[in-house]
Design an enzyme around this catalytic site. Sequence first.
Site, PDB file in Angstrom:
ATOM      1  N   HIS A  73       0.891  -1.235  -0.094  1.00 23.04           N
ATOM      2  CA  HIS A  73       0.048   0.039  -0.002  1.00 23.04           C
ATOM      3  C   HIS A  73       0.951   1.428   0.042  1.00 23.04           C
ATOM      4  O   HIS A  73       0.431   2.341  -0.410  1.00 23.04           O
ATOM      5  CB  HIS A  73      -0.870  -0.008   1.295  1.00 23.04           C
ATOM      6  CG  HIS A  73      -1.764  -1.000   1.421  1.00 23.04           C
ATOM      7  ND1 HIS A  73      -2.721  -1.381   0.510  1.00 23.04           N
ATOM      8  CD2 HIS A  73      -2.006  -1.953   2.455  1.00 23.04           C
ATOM      9  CE1 HIS A  73      -3.426  -2.557   0.556  1.00 23.04           C
ATOM     10  NE2 HIS A  73      -2.964  -2.893   1.886  1.00 23.04           N
ATOM     11  N   HIS A  97       5.543   6.822   6.372  1.00 21.59           N
ATOM     12  CA  HIS A  97       5.135   6.405   4.903  1.00 21.59           C
ATOM     13  C   HIS A  97       4.712   7.493   4.343  1.00 21.59           C
ATOM     14  O   HIS A  97       4.424   8.675   4.720  1.00 21.59           O
ATOM     15  CB  HIS A  97       3.970   5.317   5.252  1.00 21.59           C
ATOM     16  CG  HIS A  97       2.816   5.870   5.818  1.00 21.59           C
ATOM     17  ND1 HIS A  97       2.530   5.703   7.039  1.00 21.59           N
ATOM     18  CD2 HIS A  97       1.854   6.528   5.208  1.00 21.59           C
ATOM     19  CE1 HIS A  97       1.310   6.343   7.296  1.00 21.59           C
ATOM     20  NE2 HIS A  97       1.041   6.585   6.190  1.00 21.59           N
ATOM     21  N   HIS A 138       3.381  10.879   6.210  1.00 19.89           N
ATOM     22  CA  HIS A 138       2.885  10.729   7.532  1.00 19.89           C
ATOM     23  C   HIS A 138       3.821  10.204   8.247  1.00 19.89           C
ATOM     24  O   HIS A 138       4.333   9.231   8.025  1.00 19.89           O
ATOM     25  CB  HIS A 138       1.557   9.850   7.019  1.00 19.89           C
ATOM     26  CG  HIS A 138       0.448  10.560   6.642  1.00 19.89           C
ATOM     27  ND1 HIS A 138      -0.644   9.950   5.851  1.00 19.89           N
ATOM     28  CD2 HIS A 138       0.223  11.829   6.315  1.00 19.89           C
ATOM     29  CE1 HIS A 138      -1.272  10.804   5.201  1.00 19.89           C
ATOM     30  NE2 HIS A 138      -1.184  12.147   5.583  1.00 19.89           N
TER      31      HIS A 138
HETATM   32 ZN    ZN Z   1      -0.810   7.803   5.776  1.00 18.06          ZN
END
Ligand code: ZN
Length: 251
Positions: A89, A114, A133
């Site tokens: 992801h 990430h 983040h």
């Molecule tokens: Zn995030």
Amino acid sequence: MSVFIRPFYLIVPLCFSLASQHSHGADWNYHGAHGPAHWGMLGSELCAQGEQQSPIDVELKKIHPLAGSASDLKISYGAMSLDVVNNGHSIQANVGDVETVTFKGREYRLVQFHFHTPSEHQIDHVSYPMEMHLVNQDSDGRLLVIGLFVKEGKNNRELASLWKRLPDHENQTLTLSAKDAPDLGSLVPAASHHVFYKGSLTTPPCTEGVQWVLFEQPIEMSKTQIRKIRQLFPDNHRPSQPLNEREVDED
Ligand SMILES: [Zn+2]
């Protein structure tokens, strides 16, 4: 330079900690039948029914200036060794237990950081090419996530070593020594206004109660650096969610 690949199972415990927000299940993604509009039906009901969800579109003319200029935010980040994983992801760097943020008298420890392409939050309806983040957690499990917007500009030297080695296959991992890891204290803009609001994780299970801190001043990365992560993740952002009754503050 100590970079080596190690088997996935060694980092499983880190990946399944609460603050490792990108590890919930393997059956969601960012497009089609398993995309953000369907996360609520894939076992993460809060994603559809929550009323304090993230990200949001920050409208600067509607935010509340905090009294005075200090926000109680104190960031004590540096460079530390990282366990980096391509979790399918995003690219996520899991961090040791030493970097801290204090906010309103509460101490949080950095757990992982990430990247999303394009940005998840918007400022006045405008997206940035990327958003980083930094997920922090206090001793009671409360989360504080710092969002850094990335605009196209100069080559980012702090992220250069990590960017040279981005794991390009799902579940591929590597360890980056502190010497090669970004100095997060230098990466984060020293002088910036911040936007504060209460929201959620932006990935399933969309858990609420997350304190968000967005830096209004973006960091810069080169076109080549941005292109490199976009080749791995062309679009891994959740669209803006309704603000509902929430207040958004600024220092
Ligand atoms: Zn995030």
